[in-house]
Each structure stands twice: as C-alpha cells, then as structure tokens.
Design a protein around this motif. Sequence first.
Motif, mmCIF file in Angstrom:
data_model
loop_
_atom_site.group_PDB
_atom_site.id
_atom_site.type_symbol
_atom_site.label_atom_id
_atom_site.label_comp_id
_atom_site.label_asym_id
_atom_site.label_seq_id
_atom_site.Cartn_x
_atom_site.Cartn_y
_atom_site.Cartn_z
ATOM 1 N N LEU A 1 40.396 27.561 39.503
ATOM 2 C CA LEU A 1 41.623 28.346 39.402
ATOM 3 C C LEU A 1 41.821 29.263 40.601
ATOM 4 C CD1 LEU A 1 41.584 29.297 35.618
ATOM 5 C CD2 LEU A 1 43.151 27.718 36.769
ATOM 6 N N HIS A 2 40.715 29.787 41.126
ATOM 7 C CA HIS A 2 40.825 30.636 42.310
ATOM 8 C C HIS A 2 41.289 29.835 43.522
ATOM 9 C CE1 HIS A 2 39.981 33.908 45.057
ATOM 10 N NE2 HIS A 2 39.222 33.111 45.791
ATOM 11 N N ARG B 1 45.644 30.515 41.213
ATOM 12 C CA ARG B 1 46.080 30.964 39.890
ATOM 13 C C ARG B 1 45.320 32.172 39.401
ATOM 14 N NH1 ARG B 1 50.767 28.284 39.127
ATOM 15 N NH2 ARG B 1 50.474 26.082 39.570
ATOM 16 N N LEU B 2 44.220 32.492 40.084
ATOM 17 C CA LEU B 2 43.385 33.598 39.645
ATOM 18 C C LEU B 2 43.198 34.596 40.763
ATOM 19 C CD1 LEU B 2 40.744 32.571 37.202
ATOM 20 C CD2 LEU B 2 40.651 34.811 38.148
#
Length: 88
Positions: A82-83, A87-88
Amino acid sequence: MLTSTLLAATFATTPLQWSPVVGIIMILSNIAAIAFGKSTIKYQSVGPELPSPNLFGGLGLPALLATTAFGHVIGTGIILGLHNLGRL
C-alpha cells in the motif's frame, strides 16, 4: 559501484511513518493468520500452553508463534504494498 547504486536507491525512497492505520492493518493480519492457523494446523495444542488458551482459540505456544509470525509477514507485505502504491 554496486554498493553506491544500492545506497542511492535505498535512500531515494521516503520512509514509512507509523500511523494507527498501519497498526490496524498489522492487527487484522495477525487475527486472520491466527484464524487460518486454527483451521489448518493439525496439532494445535502441542507444546507449552498459554496462560489463557481460549483467548487464542486453544493454540499452544509454538502454534501461536508460528501464526503470528505468518501474520507479520502478511501485514508487512500489505503495508509495504500500500505504501508503494501511494495509498498509505
């Protein structure tokens, strides 16, 4: 030469900061791994017992350590994925 290339690639990324979302993802990954282990481990209660066995579904210490290690691998993959997607 290879070392300087690796260092340049490593330090060019932005570090991942801890947040409550990261903690929640790790907790949910561990819960999912414990549930998966509970349904798939053949000898769940072999080895030393935990102080509160029904809190972890009757798993023994070796099974709990195995499932939480698996949960951390899954959680780390989700968090890093996700990173990298932003998204994070």
